[in-house]
Enzyme design. Structure first.
Site, short mmCIF file in Angstrom:
data_model
loop_
_atom_site.label_atom_id
_atom_site.label_comp_id
_atom_site.label_asym_id
_atom_site.label_seq_id
_atom_site.Cartn_x
_atom_site.Cartn_y
_atom_site.Cartn_z
N SER A 250 3.49 28.06 -23.38
CA SER A 250 2.52 27.32 -23.35
C SER A 250 1.91 26.85 -24.56
CB SER A 250 1.78 27.61 -22.29
OG SER A 250 0.72 28.74 -22.85
N LYS A 251 0.80 25.72 -24.25
CA LYS A 251 0.17 25.35 -25.54
C LYS A 251 -0.44 26.76 -26.36
CE LYS A 251 -0.76 20.64 -24.71
NZ LYS A 251 -0.94 20.07 -23.29
N ARG A 252 -0.78 27.52 -25.54
CA ARG A 252 -1.50 28.98 -25.99
C ARG A 252 -0.83 29.43 -27.13
NH1 ARG A 252 -2.81 31.14 -20.93
NH2 ARG A 252 -1.90 28.99 -20.39
N GLY A 254 0.79 28.32 -29.54
CA GLY A 254 0.64 27.58 -30.71
C GLY A 254 1.62 26.20 -30.77
#
Ligand code: GLU
Length: 481
Positions: A250-252, A254
């Site tokens: 996911s976006k988390r 990076g």
């Protein structure tokens, strides 16, 4: 039957690697069967959709070489068709207006929770009498439109990846909303599960290939195909891309969008190659390094794994390095120039072309990402390179000053060229009464400001071309002993 597949990204963010990988599988499948690959932009979420994301998606697919045959089609321009189809279901009695207020729905869910039941709509407005409906309208309630789901139904399909999949109607959450609230005479905005089906029918999609996160939508969509009197396409749900911890990337995590990978210096070919390997195993005997067209020849869903695929940076870097190491120098130079320019190095891309190609050739074999070239070649571009601690330590070694002085003296009588460079080094060593190794180390420290780096002789010749070598030797000499 001709193969028609699609990629249907929502422009609520930049092109995500998961979406791009789904696009790869669709493209490979279409090309393998000589079919069509269609691009549809699912921009019905007006608040979150942005034109710049659409542009990023189109650019990313183009960059990767995922050429589409039809589209892009925009759902936002097709609302009339969707409303017409909602009306069709209302007319057939397969959908109805539900007048529940948000508070009533919340109270219903609270009760279900208190009874430890899974949340679902209890279909309470499915069979309203005309009088009940008139009363709700008189109150000014804004109805949604719900599609009837038969709790007793069993919905099965043979998934291209997962084989036989079966869902029970009663697990689908009750009659589903297919259009948002609007005044009682209108049809509000049609929703995802509905418009996807209308489009896939209209665009004659034969195979719906998408991420496994959509698997719960498929039984609902199958019921909609039936209700709309259309034949059901084949479905294939591809495994998700996971992070190292085994959770959905996911976006988390990076870097996740294709433009980020591009900026970091991965080539389109390497990313496309790596994404294909994330979930597909090439047949025995086939190299792991392949172009999309080569993969298309071999592609089938039999070799798509069911389990999620862990994203592995080392593998990606290795694949990228394979592409960089085998790329023709002029092509690699074209790719590196923007990185050098971005770093602020002064260069004349046209006038210095030959020199730039030599710089490229010097580092090509050590690159695993394009952006690494910036640091690797800094000493060839900037006037004041600075000295690392290791270089300073070398300059302080006994004999270094004499070696550098002798080199400077030799350069006064012998012009430096590829043919003379070895003899200049010899002359320097003899005149200073030091070993050649010391001369080489001294030169490296003086010319590159560091004790490690690309081939020294070649570096020297490249620096000499821009007359950067003499000032560096002189500067180093002032620090040497
Ligand atoms: N718009 C959906 C998404 O971006 C894709 C829907 C589909 O492939 O059916 O996830």
């Amino acid at each position: 039957m001709s193969v028609r597949v699609r990629i249907a990204p929502s422009p609520t963010g930049n092109l995500h690697i998961g979406t791009a990988r789904t696009a790869v599988f669709n493209w490979l499948f279409a090309r393998h069967h000589g079919g069509s690959f269609i691009l549809r932009i699912e921009d019905t979420d007006v608040e979150r959709s942005r034109p710049e994301y659409t542009q990023n998606i189109l650019d990313g697919l183009t960059w990767l070489g995922l050429t589409w045959d039809e589209g892009p089609f925009f759902q936002s321009k097709r609302m009339d068709l969707y409303r017409q189809k909602v009306q069709e279901l209302l007319d057939k009695g397969l959908a109805y207006r539900a007048y529940d207020t948000p508070e009533e729905l919340e109270a219903m869910r609270d009760q279900q929770k208190a009874r430890n039941q899974a949340p679902r709509y209890d279909n309470r407005h499915r069979d309203l009498t005309p009088e009940q409906e008139a009363a709700f309208r008189a109150e000014g309630r804004q109805p949604v439109i719900r599609f009837k789901i038969d709790d007793e139904r069993e919905i099965s399909w043979t998934d291209l990846v997962r084989g036989q999949v079966t869902w029970k109607g009663r697990d689908l959450g009750g009659d589903m909303v297919i259009a948002r609230a609007a005044t009682a005479d209108e049809i509000g905005q049609p929703l995802y599960n509905f418009v996807v089906v209308v489009d896939d029918i209209d665009m004659q999609i034969s195979h719906v290939i998408r991420g496994e996160d959509h698997i719960g939508n498929t039984p609902k969509q199958i019921l909609l195909y039936e209700a709309l009197g259309a034949s059901v396409p084949q479905f294939g749900h591809t495994p998700l891309i996971l992070n190292q911890a085994g959770a959905k990337l996911s976006k988390r995590d990076g870097v996740t969008s294709i433009s980020d990978f591009q900026r970091m210096g991965y080539t389109a070919e390497a990313i496309a190659n790596y994404m294909t390997l994330l979930g597909w195993s090439p047949p025995e005997g086939m190299s792991e390094i392949f172009s999309l067209s080569e993969a298309a020849q071999q592609f089938s869903f039999e070799r798509v794994n069911k389990a999620g695929a862990k994203f592995d940076w080392d593998k990606l870097n290795w694949i990228n390095s394979q592409y960089l190491h085998h790329m023709p120098i002029d092509q690699l130079t074209d790719l590196l120039i923007p990185y050098w320019q971005e770093a602020g190095y002064e260069l004349d891309a046209a006038g210095d072309r030959q020199w730039l190609e030599q710089v490229t050739a010097l580092i090509a074999a050590s690159l695993s990402r394009l952006d690494e070239a910036v640091e690797m070649t800094r000493y060839l571009f900037v006037a004041d390179v600075g000295f690392t601690e290791a270089a300073i330590a070398q300059l302080q070694q006994e004999g270094t000053a004499a070696a550098l002085q002798s080199i400077l003296t030799a350069l006064e009588t012998t012009p430096l060229t590829a043919d003379t460079v070895q003899s200049v080094i010899q002359q320097g060593a003899q005149a200073a009464h030091v070993k050649k190794g010391l001369v080489m180390r001294s030169l490296r420290a003086a010319l590159t400001g560091d004790m490690q780096g690309p081939d020294l002789v070649q570096s020297w010749l490249l620096l000499h071309h821009h007359q950067l070598d003499r000032p560096r030797l002189q500067q180093a000499l002032s620090l040497a002993r």
